[in-house]
Design an enzyme around this catalytic site. Structure first.
Site: not given
Length: 290
Positions: A124, A157, A160-163
């Site tokens: 994004c 979500g 996003t947080r994992q990456n």
């Protein structure tokens, strides 16, 4: 051949928003949605008459009519999915930061985009900021570019947080590869403010010489181009010039198809993916896209 059949893997927030946008497509027909459980996204797909499965990729891999697959999972699962899709002859549009294939940002390189088996939509932050770096670069050389993407915590979500690490690495790579900067850096901030903030991106570019008129025109032209597929993309303030630094602040508001308006960070990904899919589908159909 009326429309090109496509599939979505990962009916989370991004995948479900894709579902709504693809339904408006001129050249694509959504045929399959693949999930891992009976999620809200799967239920919505079923209500629209779309085929669904929660038992793996085989139905999509075996459907010879499906030509394009949107992977809206996360970086890890895409590393598994990509070779299977390639072997089955599908074009993968990767909305994860896995970055297996070449970067695609519609406003920057869609006209030069080859029909690769795997195309990466960057992140994004990349979709929001790399075009601005490129807009400066096409007027004057960019020695260094740094972007700060600030998004609502509620719009980030688990994927996003994992990456986060992949986000910064992939975005920084695109700043240089597509944006044209000699060096690049990306930072993401998850803002927990209530009510949730609209995605805001600050782009700093260090240039060897200033051409305020030329740079401003290039940036305004780029903003207008992006608005053709992301209506909520806008310049927050005019470009700021100080010594060798050009600062640009961008806001991205979502269309509100499935996601809330403040989730412009997710909306710009789905909008860019659909714009890319439209171009690929038109090529498959032998149509010209303006």
């Amino acid at each position: 051949m009326g429309k090109v059949r496509v599939a979505i893997i990962g009916p989370g927030n991004i995948g479900t928003d894709l579902l709504y946008k693809i339904r408006r497509s001129k050249y694509m027909e959504l045929t399959w949605v693949v999930g891992i459980k009976e999620s809200e996204g799967i239920k919505i797909a079923k209500s629209f008459g779309v085929n669904t499965t929660i038992d793996g990729l085989d139905p999509v891999l075996n459907d010879k009519e499906v030509k394009i697959v949107f992977d809206a999972t996360s970086a890890g699962p895409h590393l598994y999915n990509a070779p299977l899709l390639k072997e089955a002859g599908k074009i993968a549009l990767d909305l994860t930061p896995a970055a297996i294939g070449p970067y695609v940002i519609p406003s920057v390189n869609i006209d030069k985009m080859a029909q690769e088996p795997n195309l990466n939509l960057v992140t994004c932050g990349g979709q929001s900021t790399v075009p601005i770096v490129y807009a400066v670069h096409r007027v004057v050389p960019v020695e260094y570019a740094e972007i700060v993407a600030c998004i609502a915590s509620k719009s980030a979500g688990p994927g996003t947080r994992q990456n986060i690490d992949e986000f910064t690495q992939t975005t920084a790579g695109a700043i240089c590869e597509l944006g044209g900067a000699k060096k690049g850096k990306a930072i993401i901030i998850l803002n927990p403010a209530e009510p949730p903030i609209i995605m805001t991106n600050t782009i700093y570019t260090k240039v060897k010489k200033q051409d305020q008129e030329g740079i401003t025109k290039s940036i305004l032209d780029m903003v207008k181009q992006i608005q053709s597929y992301v209506p909520g993309y806008r310049l927050r303030v005019p470009p700021l010039f100080q010594d060798d630094l050009v600062t640009v602040i961008i806001e991205v508001e979502g269309e509100g198809d499935y996601l809330p308006g403040y989730a412009g960070n997710l909306d710009i990904m789905t909008s860019a993916a659909v714009a890319t899919g439209e171009r690929l589908a038109a090529k498959i159909l032998g149509k010209e896209v303006a």
